[in-house]
Design an enzyme around this catalytic site. Structure first.
Site, PDB file in Angstrom:
ATOM      1  N   LYS A 170       0.837  -1.212   0.000  1.00 49.69           N
ATOM      2  CA  LYS A 170       0.000   0.000   0.000  1.00 49.69           C
ATOM      3  C   LYS A 170       0.872   1.263   0.000  1.00 49.69           C
ATOM      4  O   LYS A 170       0.552   2.248  -0.668  1.00 49.69           O
ATOM      5  CB  LYS A 170      -0.933  -0.024   1.215  1.00 49.69           C
ATOM      6  CG  LYS A 170      -1.747   1.247   1.426  1.00 49.69           C
ATOM      7  CD  LYS A 170      -2.749   1.540   0.323  1.00 49.69           C
ATOM      8  CE  LYS A 170      -3.468   2.861   0.566  1.00 49.69           C
ATOM      9  NZ  LYS A 170      -4.396   3.237  -0.475  1.00 49.69           N
ATOM     10  N   LYS A 238      -0.005  11.472   5.847  1.00 53.29           N
ATOM     11  CA  LYS A 238       0.313  10.359   6.763  1.00 53.29           C
ATOM     12  C   LYS A 238       0.954   9.213   5.977  1.00 53.29           C
ATOM     13  O   LYS A 238       1.958   8.633   6.375  1.00 53.29           O
ATOM     14  CB  LYS A 238      -0.994   9.925   7.441  1.00 53.29           C
ATOM     15  CG  LYS A 238      -0.935   8.734   8.343  1.00 53.29           C
ATOM     16  CD  LYS A 238      -1.550   7.474   7.740  1.00 53.29           C
ATOM     17  CE  LYS A 238      -2.928   7.579   7.160  1.00 53.29           C
ATOM     18  NZ  LYS A 238      -3.432   6.356   6.569  1.00 53.29           N
TER      19      LYS A 238
HETATM   20  P1  NAP Z   1     -12.153   8.972   7.529  1.00 50.09           P
HETATM   21  O1  NAP Z   1     -13.220   9.419   6.605  1.00 50.09           O
HETATM   22  O2  NAP Z   1     -11.454   9.980   8.380  1.00 50.09           O
HETATM   23  O3  NAP Z   1     -12.791   7.822   8.464  1.00 50.09           O
HETATM   24  C1  NAP Z   1     -12.200   7.331   9.615  1.00 50.09           C
HETATM   25  C2  NAP Z   1     -13.321   6.811  10.526  1.00 50.09           C
HETATM   26  O4  NAP Z   1     -12.741   6.213  11.697  1.00 50.09           O
HETATM   27  C3  NAP Z   1     -14.243   7.936  11.011  1.00 50.09           C
HETATM   28  O5  NAP Z   1     -15.578   7.515  10.837  1.00 50.09           O
HETATM   29  C4  NAP Z   1     -13.890   8.069  12.488  1.00 50.09           C
HETATM   30  O6  NAP Z   1     -14.960   8.460  13.299  1.00 50.09           O
HETATM   31  C5  NAP Z   1     -13.485   6.641  12.822  1.00 50.09           C
HETATM   32  N1  NAP Z   1     -12.635   6.593  14.016  1.00 50.09           N
HETATM   33  C6  NAP Z   1     -11.494   7.276  14.263  1.00 50.09           C
HETATM   34  N2  NAP Z   1     -10.984   6.926  15.469  1.00 50.09           N
HETATM   35  C7  NAP Z   1     -11.851   6.029  15.997  1.00 50.09           C
HETATM   36  C8  NAP Z   1     -11.884   5.302  17.219  1.00 50.09           C
HETATM   37  N3  NAP Z   1     -10.933   5.450  18.142  1.00 50.09           N
HETATM   38  N4  NAP Z   1     -12.919   4.451  17.428  1.00 50.09           N
HETATM   39  C9  NAP Z   1     -13.880   4.290  16.515  1.00 50.09           C
HETATM   40  N5  NAP Z   1     -13.903   4.947  15.325  1.00 50.09           N
HETATM   41  C10 NAP Z   1     -12.897   5.800  15.079  1.00 50.09           C
HETATM   42  O7  NAP Z   1     -10.997   8.208   6.747  1.00 50.09           O
HETATM   43  P2  NAP Z   1     -11.127   7.304   5.407  1.00 50.09           P
HETATM   44  O8  NAP Z   1     -10.892   8.161   4.218  1.00 50.09           O
HETATM   45  O9  NAP Z   1     -12.328   6.443   5.497  1.00 50.09           O
HETATM   46  O10 NAP Z   1      -9.795   6.412   5.574  1.00 50.09           O
HETATM   47  C11 NAP Z   1      -9.722   5.290   6.452  1.00 50.09           C
HETATM   48  C12 NAP Z   1      -8.403   4.555   6.162  1.00 50.09           C
HETATM   49  O11 NAP Z   1      -8.395   4.112   4.799  1.00 50.09           O
HETATM   50  C13 NAP Z   1      -7.152   5.445   6.332  1.00 50.09           C
HETATM   51  O12 NAP Z   1      -6.093   4.659   6.822  1.00 50.09           O
HETATM   52  C14 NAP Z   1      -6.865   5.896   4.881  1.00 50.09           C
HETATM   53  O13 NAP Z   1      -5.511   6.234   4.711  1.00 50.09           O
HETATM   54  C15 NAP Z   1      -7.279   4.649   4.107  1.00 50.09           C
HETATM   55  N6  NAP Z   1      -7.680   4.859   2.702  1.00 50.09           N
HETATM   56  C16 NAP Z   1      -8.491   5.924   2.350  1.00 50.09           C
HETATM   57  C17 NAP Z   1      -8.868   6.068   1.006  1.00 50.09           C
HETATM   58  C18 NAP Z   1      -9.740   7.217   0.539  1.00 50.09           C
HETATM   59  O14 NAP Z   1      -9.786   7.459  -0.684  1.00 50.09           O
HETATM   60  N7  NAP Z   1     -10.455   7.918   1.410  1.00 50.09           N
HETATM   61  C19 NAP Z   1      -8.437   5.156   0.047  1.00 50.09           C
HETATM   62  C20 NAP Z   1      -7.649   4.087   0.452  1.00 50.09           C
HETATM   63  C21 NAP Z   1      -7.279   3.948   1.779  1.00 50.09           C
HETATM   64  P3  NAP Z   1     -15.543   9.974  13.335  1.00 50.09           P
HETATM   65  O15 NAP Z   1     -16.813   9.908  12.536  1.00 50.09           O
HETATM   66  O16 NAP Z   1     -15.791  10.279  14.767  1.00 50.09           O
HETATM   67  O17 NAP Z   1     -14.479  10.868  12.735  1.00 50.09           O
END
Ligand code: NAP
Length: 289
Positions: A170, A238
């Site tokens: 990744k 990150k």
């Molecule tokens: P995001 O929208 O910020 O979602 C993260 C989620 O995790 C939020 O709903 C957050 O809750 C929750 N969370 C954070 N800390 C928590 C805890 N302690 N307990 C329970 N829930 C918790 O991020 P994302 O874009 O979905 O990305 C998630 C992962 O996938 C990351 O590692 C990112 O690098 C990877 N990724 C992202 C993409 C993309 O295009 N977005 C593509 C590939 C990989 P809240 O609602 O309270 O904030």
């Protein structure tokens, strides 16, 4: 098989919806309540902690922002590890440090629980459409047991090695994507200095060797001024930090990645960390002013 899903953000929410669509029973948990309620309305059961999710399921998926978040949710107080039974599987689909991923896998192994690191590529669109690429590290037989679950969320699904290998792949993916975003923004910034229409430039480049998924997904957003996140710029930073750390440990030359990390920092410094990675164009606009 009952599945637990923790972390219902931009990626986790649509991935969980695809599991429900494919007939899996889900127990879900998230820091904020809204996405939990959305999934409960679709038939999922809510849980208040990682521990509760583990107590009620057989396979637990996490999709959280960064290494400390995954560590806290799995190994912390009221975490997944407090509710697991031998024979269960934890699948972390977040992008985190390969070292931390192995650390978590070892802690779970001591409880008789297998872990897979299974980060994804394909963005919000791939998560919604169930067409993600999934790169999986961990035992081959555990991977094979979990394949039907992965197939509900992804299209290209490859076992790439032992624990941590998925995260390594990744990070390579993120180096390639980030430099693609930089090159796209640089081409657009150059075009903007001329009399040529940027839309026409993108249209014809998209049919040639310079075409890419990054350009098809992000250039239209740049053209319409849509800076809302599919992938938050802060999370991209990150990933570059993690890639540069890995390169440092391996003494591997990542020249352009270091530069890309700094260019993205200009956008971060302008307060754009919560915007999408396409907001990098704002860094170029700031430099050009
Ligand atoms: P995001 O929208 O910020 O979602 C993260 C989620 O995790 C939020 O709903 C957050 O809750 C929750 N969370 C954070 N800390 C928590 C805890 N302690 N307990 C329970 N829930 C918790 O991020 P994302 O874009 O979905 O990305 C998630 C992962 O996938 C990351 O590692 C990112 O690098 C990877 N990724 C992202 C993409 C993309 O295009 N977005 C593509 C590939 C990989 P809240 O609602 O309270 O904030």
């Amino acid at each position: 098989m009952k599945i637990g899903f923790i972390g219902l953000g931009i990626m986790g929410l649509p991935m969980a919806k695809n599991l429900l669509k494919n007939g899996y029973a889900l127990v879900v948990h998230n820091r904020s309540r809204k996405p939990v309620d959305e999934l409960v309305a679709l038939g999922a059961k809510p849980a208040l902690s990682g521990r509760e999710v583990a107590e009620k399921t057989d396979v637990i998926i996490t999709m959280l922002p960064d290494s400390p978040d995954v560590k806290e949710v799995i190994l912390g107080e009221n975490g997944v590890i407090e509710g697991v039974r031998p024979g269960m599987v934890v699948v972390d689909m977040s992008t985190i440090s390969p070292k931390v991923s192995v650390e978590i896998a070892n802690a779970l192994a001591a409880k008789g629980v297998d872990m897979l690191d299974a980060p994804v590529s394909g963005g919000q669109k791939g998560a919604i459409e169930g067409t993600l690429s999934i790169m999986v590290g961990g035992k081959k037989e555990v991977f094979e047991r979990c394949l039907p679950i992965f197939r509900a969320m992804g299209r290209v699904i490859v076992h790439v090695g032992g624990n941590g290998a998925g995260e390594i792949v990744k990070l390579c993916n993120q180096v390639i994507c980030a430099l693609n975003i930089v090159s796209m923004c640089e081409g657009i910034a150059l075009c903007k200095r001329t009399v040529v229409d940027v839309g026409k430039m993108i249209e014809v480049v998209s049919g040639g060797l310079g075409a890419s998924n990054i350009i098809s997904n992000l250039a239209p957003k740049i053209l319409s001024g849509d800076m809302e996140p599919g992938f938050k710029l802060r999370l991209q930073q990150k990933d570059l930090r993690l890639a540069l750390q890995l390169a440092e440990e391996l003494r591997a030359p990542l020249l352009a990645t270091g530069l890309a990390h700094q260019i993205f920092r200009i956008a971060e410094a302008k307060g754009l960390g919560e915007k999408g990675t396409q907001a990098l164009i704002r860094a170029y606009e700031a430099i050009a002013e």
